[in-house]
Design a protein around this motif. Structure first.
Motif, PDB file in Angstrom:
ATOM      1  N   UNK A   1     -15.540  14.973   6.119  1.00  0.00           N
ATOM      2  CA  UNK A   1     -16.156  13.750   5.618  1.00  0.00           C
ATOM      3  C   UNK A   1     -15.433  13.341   4.342  1.00  0.00           C
ATOM      4  N   UNK A   2     -15.539  12.075   3.999  1.00  0.00           N
ATOM      5  CA  UNK A   2     -14.851  11.642   2.787  1.00  0.00           C
ATOM      6  C   UNK A   2     -15.699  10.702   1.945  1.00  0.00           C
ATOM      7  N   UNK A   3     -16.713  10.112   2.534  1.00  0.00           N
ATOM      8  CA  UNK A   3     -17.406   9.017   1.868  1.00  0.00           C
ATOM      9  C   UNK A   3     -18.279   9.430   0.686  1.00  0.00           C
ATOM     10  N   UNK A   4     -18.425  10.719   0.410  1.00  0.00           N
ATOM     11  CA  UNK A   4     -19.225  11.115  -0.736  1.00  0.00           C
ATOM     12  C   UNK A   4     -18.417  11.186  -2.027  1.00  0.00           C
ATOM     13  N   UNK A   5     -17.075  11.238  -1.927  1.00  0.00           N
ATOM     14  CA  UNK A   5     -16.250  11.341  -3.122  1.00  0.00           C
ATOM     15  C   UNK A   5     -16.129   9.966  -3.781  1.00  0.00           C
ATOM     16  N   UNK A   6     -16.361   9.906  -5.091  1.00  0.00           N
ATOM     17  CA  UNK A   6     -16.270   8.607  -5.772  1.00  0.00           C
ATOM     18  C   UNK A   6     -14.896   7.972  -5.569  1.00  0.00           C
ATOM     19  N   UNK A   7     -14.900   6.683  -5.365  1.00  0.00           N
ATOM     20  CA  UNK A   7     -13.656   5.957  -5.119  1.00  0.00           C
ATOM     21  C   UNK A   7     -12.666   6.137  -6.267  1.00  0.00           C
ATOM     22  N   UNK A   8     -13.174   6.287  -7.485  1.00  0.00           N
ATOM     23  CA  UNK A   8     -12.293   6.452  -8.652  1.00  0.00           C
ATOM     24  C   UNK A   8     -11.531   7.778  -8.625  1.00  0.00           C
ATOM     25  N   UNK A   9     -11.978   8.728  -7.832  1.00  0.00           N
ATOM     26  CA  UNK A   9     -11.314  10.029  -7.729  1.00  0.00           C
ATOM     27  C   UNK A   9     -10.155  10.019  -6.732  1.00  0.00           C
TER      28      UNK A   9
ATOM     29  N   UNK B   1     -14.560   6.090   6.373  1.00  0.00           N
ATOM     30  CA  UNK B   1     -13.502   5.957   5.360  1.00  0.00           C
ATOM     31  C   UNK B   1     -13.284   4.493   5.007  1.00  0.00           C
ATOM     32  N   UNK B   2     -13.210   3.648   6.013  1.00  0.00           N
ATOM     33  CA  UNK B   2     -12.997   2.214   5.762  1.00  0.00           C
ATOM     34  C   UNK B   2     -14.174   1.586   5.032  1.00  0.00           C
ATOM     35  N   UNK B   3     -15.375   2.111   5.268  1.00  0.00           N
ATOM     36  CA  UNK B   3     -16.557   1.581   4.588  1.00  0.00           C
ATOM     37  C   UNK B   3     -16.691   2.056   3.147  1.00  0.00           C
ATOM     38  N   UNK B   4     -16.130   3.213   2.847  1.00  0.00           N
ATOM     39  CA  UNK B   4     -16.301   3.806   1.518  1.00  0.00           C
ATOM     40  C   UNK B   4     -15.170   3.479   0.546  1.00  0.00           C
ATOM     41  N   UNK B   5     -13.996   3.150   1.067  1.00  0.00           N
ATOM     42  CA  UNK B   5     -12.818   2.951   0.220  1.00  0.00           C
ATOM     43  C   UNK B   5     -12.131   1.640   0.574  1.00  0.00           C
ATOM     44  N   UNK B   6     -11.345   1.147  -0.362  1.00  0.00           N
ATOM     45  CA  UNK B   6     -10.517  -0.022  -0.123  1.00  0.00           C
ATOM     46  C   UNK B   6      -9.627   0.282   1.080  1.00  0.00           C
ATOM     47  N   UNK B   7      -9.604  -0.612   2.041  1.00  0.00           N
ATOM     48  CA  UNK B   7      -8.825  -0.361   3.260  1.00  0.00           C
ATOM     49  C   UNK B   7      -7.352  -0.126   2.971  1.00  0.00           C
ATOM     50  N   UNK B   8      -6.856  -0.578   1.832  1.00  0.00           N
ATOM     51  CA  UNK B   8      -5.441  -0.395   1.485  1.00  0.00           C
ATOM     52  C   UNK B   8      -5.086   1.069   1.272  1.00  0.00           C
ATOM     53  N   UNK B   9      -6.095   1.922   0.974  1.00  0.00           N
ATOM     54  CA  UNK B   9      -5.801   3.341   0.741  1.00  0.00           C
ATOM     55  C   UNK B   9      -6.201   4.222   1.926  1.00  0.00           C
ATOM     56  N   UNK B  10      -6.692   3.624   3.003  1.00  0.00           N
ATOM     57  CA  UNK B  10      -7.107   4.380   4.190  1.00  0.00           C
ATOM     58  C   UNK B  10      -6.020   4.271   5.252  1.00  0.00           C
ATOM     59  N   UNK B  11      -5.512   5.426   5.689  1.00  0.00           N
ATOM     60  CA  UNK B  11      -4.447   5.478   6.687  1.00  0.00           C
ATOM     61  C   UNK B  11      -4.912   6.344   7.852  1.00  0.00           C
TER      62      UNK B  11
END
Length: 178
Positions: free
Chosen positions: A82-90, A134-144
């Motif tokens: 999972x990834x969506x719990x980590x703050x986007x700033x991290x 991942x796409x919902x939690x972070x800017x799509x530009x950083x999701x690959x």
């Protein structure tokens, strides 16, 4: 806080090759491989054991509290399903590994996953649950999204991530006067 090294999350359904990718990338780059499964167990960031799924019940608040003094400084490859719990700033890059469902079934069966857990993970992969998280939690530009069907995919994916790290370092280099 500006970091000297990026933080990368490598995520995906169990069995897609996260740990293999993380270990090779860490070996090649000097970034630290942070297996959340091991960290949770070693640092008591759980609420007990789920016997049916044969996994720890993660206490996300305890986990984030335990990580907040180190991970924000950078230099980590975070390995978890999972990834969506980590703050986007991290996080600077989120890599979602994907695998063909037949290949995934064979990998999970070889791990002796209970039938319910195996089916749950197959459904998650087929429905692209972790990619959408991942796409919902972070800017799509950083999701690959990267494929991880064959052994050759690992080497190609790691090379691609190594190039990304080099570019990140170049783009985030501190000026001498800073």
């Amino acid at each position: 806080m500006q970091r000297n090294q990026p933080n990368i999350v490598i995520t995906g359904t169990p069995g897609v090759g996260k740990t293999t990718h993380c270990e090779l990338l860490a070996s090649n780059t000097g970034l630290k491989h942070l297996s959340i499964n091991h960290f949770v167990k070693e640092n008591d960031c759980h609420d007990g054991w789920n016997a049916e799924h044969k996994s720890w019940i993660v206490d996300e608040d305890k986990l984030l509290d335990a990580l907040e003094d180190s991970v924000p400084n950078g230099g980590y490859i975070i390995d978890w399903h999972a990834c969506d719990l980590f703050p986007e700033s991290w996080i600077d890059l989120v890599v979602v590994l994907r695998t063909d469902s037949t290949t995934l079934y064979d990998r999970l069966e070889a791990r002796h996953y209970p039938a319910a857990k195996l089916q749950e993970n197959l459904d998650s992969e087929i429905m692209e649950v972790l990619l959408e998280e991942a796409r919902g939690a972070y800017d799509e530009a950083i999701v690959v999204e990267l494929r991880s069907d064959e052994a050759e995919d690992v080497e190609g994916n790691v090379e691609r991530m190594e190039k990304w790290i080099e570019n990140w370092k170049e783009n985030n280099r501190k000026e001498d006067g800073d």
